[in-house]
Write a protein that holds these residues in place. Structure first.
Motif, short mmCIF file in Angstrom:
data_model
loop_
_atom_site.label_atom_id
_atom_site.label_comp_id
_atom_site.label_asym_id
_atom_site.label_seq_id
_atom_site.Cartn_x
_atom_site.Cartn_y
_atom_site.Cartn_z
N ARG A 1 1.04 -1.28 0.14
CA ARG A 1 0.15 0.19 0.00
C ARG A 1 1.10 1.28 0.06
NH1 ARG A 1 -4.50 -0.39 4.98
NH2 ARG A 1 -4.93 -2.74 4.47
N GLU A 2 1.75 1.08 0.78
CA GLU A 2 2.96 2.48 1.03
C GLU A 2 3.45 2.71 -0.39
OE1 GLU A 2 2.94 0.00 3.06
OE2 GLU A 2 3.57 0.52 4.98
N ILE B 1 0.82 4.25 -2.82
CA ILE B 1 0.49 5.75 -2.40
C ILE B 1 1.73 6.46 -2.76
CG2 ILE B 1 -0.14 7.19 -0.66
CD1 ILE B 1 -0.91 4.75 1.16
N ASP C 1 1.29 9.75 -5.48
CA ASP C 1 1.44 10.98 -5.14
C ASP C 1 2.57 11.36 -6.17
OD1 ASP C 1 -0.03 11.39 -2.90
OD2 ASP C 1 1.66 10.35 -1.70
N PHE C 2 3.41 10.72 -6.59
CA PHE C 2 4.52 10.98 -7.46
C PHE C 2 4.06 11.37 -8.60
CE2 PHE C 2 7.47 9.44 -10.59
CZ PHE C 2 8.68 10.03 -10.55
N LEU D 1 0.71 12.17 -9.36
CA LEU D 1 -0.15 13.42 -9.37
C LEU D 1 0.80 14.89 -9.16
CD1 LEU D 1 -2.63 12.76 -6.73
CD2 LEU D 1 -3.14 13.34 -8.92
N ALA D 2 1.84 14.71 -8.55
CA ALA D 2 2.90 15.99 -8.51
C ALA D 2 3.31 16.19 -9.90
CB ALA D 2 3.85 15.56 -7.37
N LEU E 1 -10.17 1.48 -6.66
CA LEU E 1 -11.02 2.55 -6.36
C LEU E 1 -10.08 3.92 -5.28
CD1 LEU E 1 -13.49 -0.13 -4.44
CD2 LEU E 1 -14.15 1.63 -6.28
N TYR E 2 -9.16 3.37 -4.82
CA TYR E 2 -8.31 4.44 -4.35
C TYR E 2 -7.82 5.03 -5.29
CZ TYR E 2 -4.16 6.55 -2.11
OH TYR E 2 -3.19 7.47 -1.93
N ASP F 1 -10.53 7.47 -6.86
CA ASP F 1 -10.67 8.68 -5.73
C ASP F 1 -9.78 9.58 -5.64
OD1 ASP F 1 -12.80 9.17 -3.26
OD2 ASP F 1 -10.80 9.78 -2.61
N ARG F 2 -8.47 9.29 -6.01
CA ARG F 2 -7.43 10.24 -6.15
C ARG F 2 -7.54 10.85 -7.53
NH1 ARG F 2 -2.72 9.67 -3.08
NH2 ARG F 2 -2.46 11.94 -3.58
N ASP G 1 12.67 12.51 -9.20
CA ASP G 1 11.56 13.08 -8.54
C ASP G 1 10.48 13.80 -9.39
OD1 ASP G 1 12.77 15.31 -10.11
OD2 ASP G 1 13.75 16.40 -8.66
#
Lengths: 289, 368
Positions: free
Chosen positions: B59-60, B63, B67-68, B70-71, B95-96, B99-100, B296
């Motif tokens: 999961r980590e 996520i 995030d990577f 999306l950023a 689903l996660y 939702d993001r 990055d």
């Protein structure tokens, strides 16, 4: 010292004895929120927040209607499966809600990160004292430095906003664990300095009436100055680089797991890096203890 | 003056020159949820990633990737494996990511147990078909037979998730047949787009694939199905590695009648494995492998693989000798074929190589 908020069970008789006081009302189920609000209104107390103490994972709670804007603290053992949580998210994001999960459970660290990433404010707290400090540092790094939008994770956000290198920082208040801000009452009206002391039956007052002299209570004064003991005893915590934001909170587990020192040192570094960010990310602002 | 299809193609694509068109900027990164798979396809290009202990993404890590991306401004994401639905949290992850705010594509073989399928239906029924796409990799039941149980599961998947599903087909033999796909599309109400992949050689692995010299035959056979595509209003979608020079003007003109520009490029697909390794694509999974934590942003990651591609193509321009000096390639309209094939040419044709390019490639032989 201001008069503390009384963390109280949803007991009508007890609330009547607390008229005029600010209360954080503990209810056992989500569907008790409306009744709890009505109880507080009738008693003449003012509401600080409602604390829902659920024994079910967040995803499995039967979320009914809840008036918008009511400050809510939802304490649950875990998040549960995301597939069940997903259908509640749109509703949860409209609430003035913070979800509290114990950080002692390994599954809750990613759980907190998931909640934050989908825009739910949350707070990690220690229930048993067992802590994976490295994993907690990862969560703190995520909370403060992640560039992608996400909701605040306490206590890291509180520490980042309030840390002052020349002062001691008491951040227990974000989890209702600060006797200068919160007093914990049981059904019989007996009062303790913290939730754990309430559970252990360590009371400092036998009735709410005694609370009028709260700041003068020796136990409260002692607790406020308890950090001095570490210096008097030449305890290793007193010379820890993270002392100013830890104040010996985790000294009991020091022998078993000394990772707290590294964690708090890293935490201070994170705060500096957070503040040095060119445009610190703005959190969605909700109530905060 | 008559405008040929290739002129039309260039008129559309040339204004984008210099933007490395064959390395799409909107490339969807692929996240491998697991290295487990419950099917064994003769052309499997993921074989290098499959052996060894089962590897599930945490999961980590998921996520972190979300995030990577999306950023980095990315709004599309693909999930694959192995077979991604074998990850116990596959549905939760879909689903996660929805939702993001991601549009999610799941590459699956459709072999799901009934309980899992019921869960998928229950939780995904309300999701727009625009935001969720299952690309179901379908094998011809006669040419690539499967067990009765496996076939039944695939049909049940299509019956249940048909409207969310795009059929996918991998071409690994010259006598490939597409007839059954048009039947499926109509029968199960699938999306009217057929994703067509050409099976590439996988260095270090013995899989069936189309030889470089056979690509023209593949294109020709594909074009022979044009009446089916037209009649059933299904648009062909070309996956990586089709070189533009193997299409006639007539064939290019036909492709241009469908929505979206035809693609004559090659990634980088950018695959992210459960252990957070990143690589250009499955066939090159051992080639210049890096960790996602070394980058990055997606832009840096793409740049890394583009730099490698440039270094390689400075020595060998493409899969054909004619790629060297080809105007289409220089204009960025065509990549000169799949990078995995170009790298493969080093093994046979360029005994002295730059260390940077080498990266152990001579350790494997092209299969076949």
């Amino acid at each position: 010292m201001e008069f503390p908020v009384i963390v109280s069970p949803d007991n009508e008789d007890l609330l009547e004895k607390l008229t005029g006081r600010r209360v954080a009302l503990r209810v056992g189920r989500w569907d008790r929120i409306a009744a709890g609000l009505e109880m507080v209104r009738k008693s003449g107390c003012s509401l600080f927040c409602i604390i829902v103490e659920s024994d079910r994972p967040v995803a499995d709670i039967d979320f009914g209607d809840c008036p918008a804007g009511v400050p809510l603290a939802l304490m649950a053992p875990s998040t549960g499966r995301f597939r069940s949580l997903a259908r509640h998210l749109d509703m949860l994001r409209t609430l003035n809600l913070r979800v509290y999960l114990p950080w002692d459970s390994a599954e809750n660290l990613p759980g907190l990160r998931i909640l934050s990433s989908v825009g739910i404010n949350c707070c990690a707290y220690s229930e048993t004292g067992l802590t994976d400090w490295e994993a907690l540092a990862d969560l703190a790094t995520y909370a403060l430095l992640e560039r992608a939008p996400h909701a605040a994770i306490e206590p890291f956000a509180y520490i980042a906003s309030n840390y002052n290198p020349s002062e001691y920082l008491h951040w227990g208040r974000v989890m209702f664990d600060d006797p200068t801000c919160f007093a914990h009452s049981d059904e019989a009206g007996r009062v303790a300095l913290s939730r754990s002391e309430l559970a252990r039956g360590c009371f400092v007052a036998r009735s709410p009436r005694e609370i009028s002299a709260w700041p003068e209570l020796p136990e409260v004064r002692d607790r406020k100055l308890s950090w001095k003991r570490f210096f008097a005893e030449n305890h290793p915590c007193a010379s820890c680089p993270g002392w100013k934001i830890c104040l010996g909170k985790f000294s009991a587990g020091l022998a078993q797991n000394g990772g707290c020192a590294t964690f708090f040192e890293e935490m201070i570094d994170l705060v500096h890096r957070y503040r040095a960010m060119p445009a610190p990310r703005r959190e969605v602002e909700i109530w905060r203890p | 003056m008559a405008v040929t299809a290739i002129q039309l193609c260039l008129a559309v694509l040339l204004p984008l020159r210099g933007k490395a068109l064959f390395a799409r900027n909107d490339t969807m990164p692929n996240i491998l949820l697991t290295t487990l798979c419950n099917r064994s396809c003769p052309y499997c290009f993921a074989g290098n990633e499959m052996p060894g202990p089962a590897n599930l993404i945490s999961r980590e890590n998921l996520i972190y990737i979300a995030d990577f991306l999306l950023a980095s401004g990315q709004r599309h994401i693909s999930l694959l494996g192995g077979e991604p639905t074998l990850h116990p949290e596959c549905l939760d992850f879909i689903l996660y990511l929805l939702d993001r705010g991601f549009n999610v594509t799941v590459f699956t073989n459709g072999i799901l147990g009934q309980c899992d399928l019921d869960e998928f239906k229950r939780h995904l029924a309300g999701v727009s078909v625009e935001r969720l796409d299952f690309v179901c990799n379908l094998n011809n039941p006669i040419q690539t037979p499967a067990s009765a149980q496996e076939s039944e599961k695939v049909h049940t998947f299509l019956e249940t998730m048909g409207p969310w599903t795009t059929p996918g087909f991998n071409i690994y033999r010259l006598d490939f047949s597409l007839d059954f796909l048009f039947d499926y599309i109509g029968r199960y109400g699938m999306k009217r787009r057929l994703r067509l992949g050409i099976a590439h050689p996988v260095p270090g692995s013995r899989t069936d694939f189309i030889q470089t010299g056979e690509i023209r035959e593949v294109v020709s056979r594909l074009y022979s199905y044009r009446r089916f595509f037209d009649r059933f209003r299904v648009s062909p979608g070309l996956d990586c590695g089709f070189p533009i020079c193997k299409f006639s003007d007539e064939e290019l003109g036909w492709l241009h009648r469908f929505p979206g520009n035809p693609f004559f490029g090659c990634g980088p697909a950018i695959d992210i494995s459960p252990d957070m390794s990143v690589y250009h694509c499955f066939p090159l999974s051992k080639y210049h492998r890096k960790s996602l934590f070394e980058f990055d942003s997606m832009a840096r990651l793409r740049e890394h693989f583009r730099t490698i591609r440039s270094a390689i193509q400075a020595e060998i321009a493409g899969i054909y000798d004619e790629c060297d000096g080809c105007q289409r390639r220089e204009d960025g309209v065509c990549s000169g074929g799949g990078l995995c094939r170009i790298v493969g040419r080093f093994v046979d044709e360029a005994p002295i190589r730059l260390a940077e390019i080498e990266d152990g490639i001579s350790g494997y032989r092209i299969s076949g």
